[in-house]
Scaffold this motif. Structure first.
Motif, PDB file in Angstrom:
ATOM      1  N   SER A  51      24.908   0.406  46.992  1.00  0.00           N
ATOM      2  CA  SER A  51      24.137  -0.040  48.149  1.00  0.00           C
ATOM      3  C   SER A  51      22.652  -0.168  47.821  1.00  0.00           C
ATOM      4  CB  SER A  51      24.324   0.929  49.310  1.00  0.00           C
ATOM      5  OG  SER A  51      23.786   2.201  48.964  1.00  0.00           O
ATOM      6  N   TRP A  52      21.905  -0.806  48.725  1.00  0.00           N
ATOM      7  CA  TRP A  52      20.487  -1.011  48.466  1.00  0.00           C
ATOM      8  C   TRP A  52      19.749   0.318  48.336  1.00  0.00           C
ATOM      9  CZ3 TRP A  52      16.399   0.805  51.254  1.00  0.00           C
ATOM     10  CH2 TRP A  52      16.676   1.314  52.531  1.00  0.00           C
ATOM     11  N   SER A  53      20.211   1.345  49.069  1.00  0.00           N
ATOM     12  CA  SER A  53      19.558   2.652  49.012  1.00  0.00           C
ATOM     13  C   SER A  53      19.942   3.430  47.762  1.00  0.00           C
ATOM     14  CB  SER A  53      19.931   3.470  50.242  1.00  0.00           C
ATOM     15  OG  SER A  53      21.303   3.794  50.222  1.00  0.00           O
ATOM     16  N   GLY A  54      21.016   2.985  47.131  1.00  0.00           N
ATOM     17  CA  GLY A  54      21.522   3.725  45.979  1.00  0.00           C
ATOM     18  C   GLY A  54      22.352   4.931  46.355  1.00  0.00           C
ATOM     19  N   LYS A  55      22.544   5.134  47.650  1.00  0.00           N
ATOM     20  CA  LYS A  55      23.220   6.341  48.099  1.00  0.00           C
ATOM     21  C   LYS A  55      24.733   6.205  48.179  1.00  0.00           C
ATOM     22  CE  LYS A  55      19.280   8.046  50.786  1.00  0.00           C
ATOM     23  NZ  LYS A  55      18.790   8.431  52.138  1.00  0.00           N
ATOM     24  N   SER A  56      25.227   4.987  48.146  1.00  0.00           N
ATOM     25  CA  SER A  56      26.673   4.819  48.225  1.00  0.00           C
ATOM     26  C   SER A  56      27.164   3.807  47.204  1.00  0.00           C
ATOM     27  CB  SER A  56      27.093   4.401  49.625  1.00  0.00           C
ATOM     28  OG  SER A  56      26.645   3.101  49.919  1.00  0.00           O
ATOM     29  N   THR A  57      28.353   4.064  46.717  1.00  0.00           N
ATOM     30  CA  THR A  57      29.031   3.150  45.818  1.00  0.00           C
ATOM     31  C   THR A  57      30.439   2.912  46.336  1.00  0.00           C
ATOM     32  OG1 THR A  57      29.702   5.018  44.418  1.00  0.00           O
ATOM     33  CG2 THR A  57      27.723   3.802  43.754  1.00  0.00           C
ATOM     34  N   VAL A  69      29.225   2.382  38.742  1.00  0.00           N
ATOM     35  CA  VAL A  69      28.052   1.551  38.985  1.00  0.00           C
ATOM     36  C   VAL A  69      26.849   2.470  39.205  1.00  0.00           C
ATOM     37  CG1 VAL A  69      26.983  -0.192  40.448  1.00  0.00           C
ATOM     38  CG2 VAL A  69      29.439  -0.271  40.035  1.00  0.00           C
ATOM     39  N   SER A  70      25.745   2.152  38.568  1.00  0.00           N
ATOM     40  CA  SER A  70      24.526   2.934  38.751  1.00  0.00           C
ATOM     41  C   SER A  70      23.331   1.993  38.656  1.00  0.00           C
ATOM     42  CB  SER A  70      24.425   4.036  37.692  1.00  0.00           C
ATOM     43  OG  SER A  70      24.336   3.473  36.391  1.00  0.00           O
ATOM     44  N   ARG A  71      22.152   2.541  38.866  1.00  0.00           N
ATOM     45  CA  ARG A  71      20.962   1.709  38.756  1.00  0.00           C
ATOM     46  C   ARG A  71      19.774   2.567  38.355  1.00  0.00           C
ATOM     47  NH1 ARG A  71      18.833   0.278  44.879  1.00  0.00           N
ATOM     48  NH2 ARG A  71      18.154   2.392  45.389  1.00  0.00           N
ATOM     49  N   ASN A  98      22.320  -8.450  46.966  1.00  0.00           N
ATOM     50  CA  ASN A  98      22.343  -8.666  48.410  1.00  0.00           C
ATOM     51  C   ASN A  98      21.214  -7.848  49.023  1.00  0.00           C
ATOM     52  OD1 ASN A  98      23.030  -9.017  51.098  1.00  0.00           O
ATOM     53  ND2 ASN A  98      24.646  -7.497  51.052  1.00  0.00           N
ATOM     54  N   PRO A  99      20.197  -8.514  49.633  1.00  0.00           N
ATOM     55  CA  PRO A  99      19.076  -7.768  50.187  1.00  0.00           C
ATOM     56  C   PRO A  99      19.491  -6.847  51.320  1.00  0.00           C
ATOM     57  CG  PRO A  99      18.964 -10.063  50.839  1.00  0.00           C
ATOM     58  CD  PRO A  99      20.057  -9.969  49.841  1.00  0.00           C
ATOM     59  N   TRP A 100      19.074  -5.612  51.260  1.00  0.00           N
ATOM     60  CA  TRP A 100      19.348  -4.602  52.290  1.00  0.00           C
ATOM     61  C   TRP A 100      20.842  -4.449  52.552  1.00  0.00           C
ATOM     62  CZ3 TRP A 100      15.028  -2.120  52.644  1.00  0.00           C
ATOM     63  CH2 TRP A 100      13.815  -2.806  52.564  1.00  0.00           C
ATOM     64  N   GLY A 101      21.622  -4.695  51.521  1.00  0.00           N
ATOM     65  CA  GLY A 101      23.060  -4.696  51.721  1.00  0.00           C
ATOM     66  C   GLY A 101      23.728  -3.353  51.483  1.00  0.00           C
ATOM     67  N   SER A 102      24.943  -3.265  51.956  1.00  0.00           N
ATOM     68  CA  SER A 102      25.803  -2.119  51.659  1.00  0.00           C
ATOM     69  C   SER A 102      26.512  -2.396  50.349  1.00  0.00           C
ATOM     70  CB  SER A 102      26.811  -1.928  52.775  1.00  0.00           C
ATOM     71  OG  SER A 102      27.684  -3.046  52.827  1.00  0.00           O
ATOM     72  N   SER A 103      27.360  -1.482  49.946  1.00  0.00           N
ATOM     73  CA  SER A 103      28.145  -1.667  48.717  1.00  0.00           C
ATOM     74  C   SER A 103      29.378  -2.503  49.055  1.00  0.00           C
ATOM     75  CB  SER A 103      28.518  -0.313  48.130  1.00  0.00           C
ATOM     76  OG  SER A 103      29.036   0.544  49.126  1.00  0.00           O
ATOM     77  N   SER A 104      29.118  -3.737  49.449  1.00  0.00           N
ATOM     78  CA  SER A 104      30.174  -4.622  49.940  1.00  0.00           C
ATOM     79  C   SER A 104      31.063  -5.127  48.817  1.00  0.00           C
ATOM     80  CB  SER A 104      29.554  -5.806  50.664  1.00  0.00           C
ATOM     81  OG  SER A 104      30.550  -6.740  51.022  1.00  0.00           O
ATOM     82  N   SER A 105      32.333  -5.302  49.145  1.00  0.00           N
ATOM     83  CA  SER A 105      33.290  -5.883  48.206  1.00  0.00           C
ATOM     84  C   SER A 105      33.467  -7.385  48.423  1.00  0.00           C
ATOM     85  CB  SER A 105      34.643  -5.188  48.350  1.00  0.00           C
ATOM     86  OG  SER A 105      35.161  -5.391  49.646  1.00  0.00           O
ATOM     87  N   GLU A 106      32.757  -7.951  49.385  1.00  0.00           N
ATOM     88  CA  GLU A 106      32.919  -9.358  49.732  1.00  0.00           C
ATOM     89  C   GLU A 106      31.898 -10.207  49.000  1.00  0.00           C
ATOM     90  OE1 GLU A 106      35.374 -10.415  51.562  1.00  0.00           O
ATOM     91  OE2 GLU A 106      36.112  -8.408  52.059  1.00  0.00           O
ATOM     92  N   ASP A 107      32.363 -11.152  48.206  1.00  0.00           N
ATOM     93  CA  ASP A 107      31.407 -11.933  47.412  1.00  0.00           C
ATOM     94  C   ASP A 107      30.487 -12.768  48.295  1.00  0.00           C
ATOM     95  OD1 ASP A 107      33.796 -14.435  46.122  1.00  0.00           O
ATOM     96  OD2 ASP A 107      33.285 -13.800  48.160  1.00  0.00           O
ATOM     97  N   HIS A 108      30.938 -13.160  49.484  1.00  0.00           N
ATOM     98  CA  HIS A 108      30.083 -13.966  50.357  1.00  0.00           C
ATOM     99  C   HIS A 108      28.902 -13.170  50.928  1.00  0.00           C
ATOM    100  CE1 HIS A 108      31.865 -12.141  53.944  1.00  0.00           C
ATOM    101  NE2 HIS A 108      33.062 -12.369  53.414  1.00  0.00           N
ATOM    102  N   ASP A 109      28.919 -11.856  50.761  1.00  0.00           N
ATOM    103  CA  ASP A 109      27.790 -11.032  51.219  1.00  0.00           C
ATOM    104  C   ASP A 109      26.622 -11.071  50.243  1.00  0.00           C
ATOM    105  OD1 ASP A 109      29.836  -8.425  52.729  1.00  0.00           O
ATOM    106  OD2 ASP A 109      28.894 -10.205  53.617  1.00  0.00           O
ATOM    107  N   TYR A 110      26.836 -11.585  49.057  1.00  0.00           N
ATOM    108  CA  TYR A 110      25.814 -11.568  48.017  1.00  0.00           C
ATOM    109  C   TYR A 110      25.118 -12.919  47.927  1.00  0.00           C
ATOM    110  CZ  TYR A 110      27.777  -7.098  46.802  1.00  0.00           C
ATOM    111  OH  TYR A 110      28.200  -5.785  46.858  1.00  0.00           O
ATOM    112  N   ASP A 111      23.796 -12.888  47.954  1.00  0.00           N
ATOM    113  CA  ASP A 111      23.000 -14.108  47.968  1.00  0.00           C
ATOM    114  C   ASP A 111      22.643 -14.615  46.572  1.00  0.00           C
ATOM    115  OD1 ASP A 111      21.092 -12.888  50.820  1.00  0.00           O
ATOM    116  OD2 ASP A 111      22.996 -13.963  50.737  1.00  0.00           O
ATOM    117  N   TYR A 112      22.570 -13.741  45.615  1.00  0.00           N
ATOM    118  CA  TYR A 112      22.079 -14.111  44.284  1.00  0.00           C
ATOM    119  C   TYR A 112      23.090 -13.658  43.235  1.00  0.00           C
ATOM    120  CZ  TYR A 112      17.827 -14.342  47.040  1.00  0.00           C
ATOM    121  OH  TYR A 112      16.907 -14.637  48.009  1.00  0.00           O
TER     122      TYR A 112
END
Length: 123
Positions: A51-57, A69-71, A98-112
């Protein structure tokens, strides 16, 4: 936003690889990063995300316990650590943001999306 995936290669079954996703153009800490794979002749599928916060995977079932996954916000880089690789893990791996996103599994949620890096696991 630009993403550059790297670290792919040829590895034997049971081996490990670490993929990197270098991020540039915006504040990396505001973006969720997802990893997807696409094998020849197959549709792209979700592997894992942070996720954007890094708190969830979140991980696809077929990689749970093997991939992480890590960052590193300071380095503006996300990672996909792949352990106990199997021949069926062979694919081109892509990272996406994905800006301000969750750890989504949906490819359409990702902008870049970055270009892929190829992983080949030999038996």
């Amino acid at each position: 936003v630009q993403l550059q995936a790297s670290g792919g290669g040829l590895v034997q079954a049971g081996g490990s690889l670490r993929l990197s996703c270098a991020f540039s153009g915006r504040a990396f800490g505001n973006y969720a990063i997802g990893w997807f794979s696409q094998a020849p002749g197959k549709e792209r599928e979700f592997v894992g995300a942070i996720s954007w916060s890094g708190k969830s995977t979140y991980y696809a079932d077929f990689v749970k316990g093997r991939f992480t996954v890590s960052r590193d916000v300071a380095k503006q880089t996300a990672y996909l650590q792949m352990n106990n690789l199997k021949p069926e893990d062979s694919a081109v791996y892509y990272c996406a943001a994905n800006p301000w996103g969750s750890s989504s599994s949906e490819d359409h949620d990702y902008d870049y999306w970055g270009q892929g890096t190829e992983v080949t696991v030999s038996s």
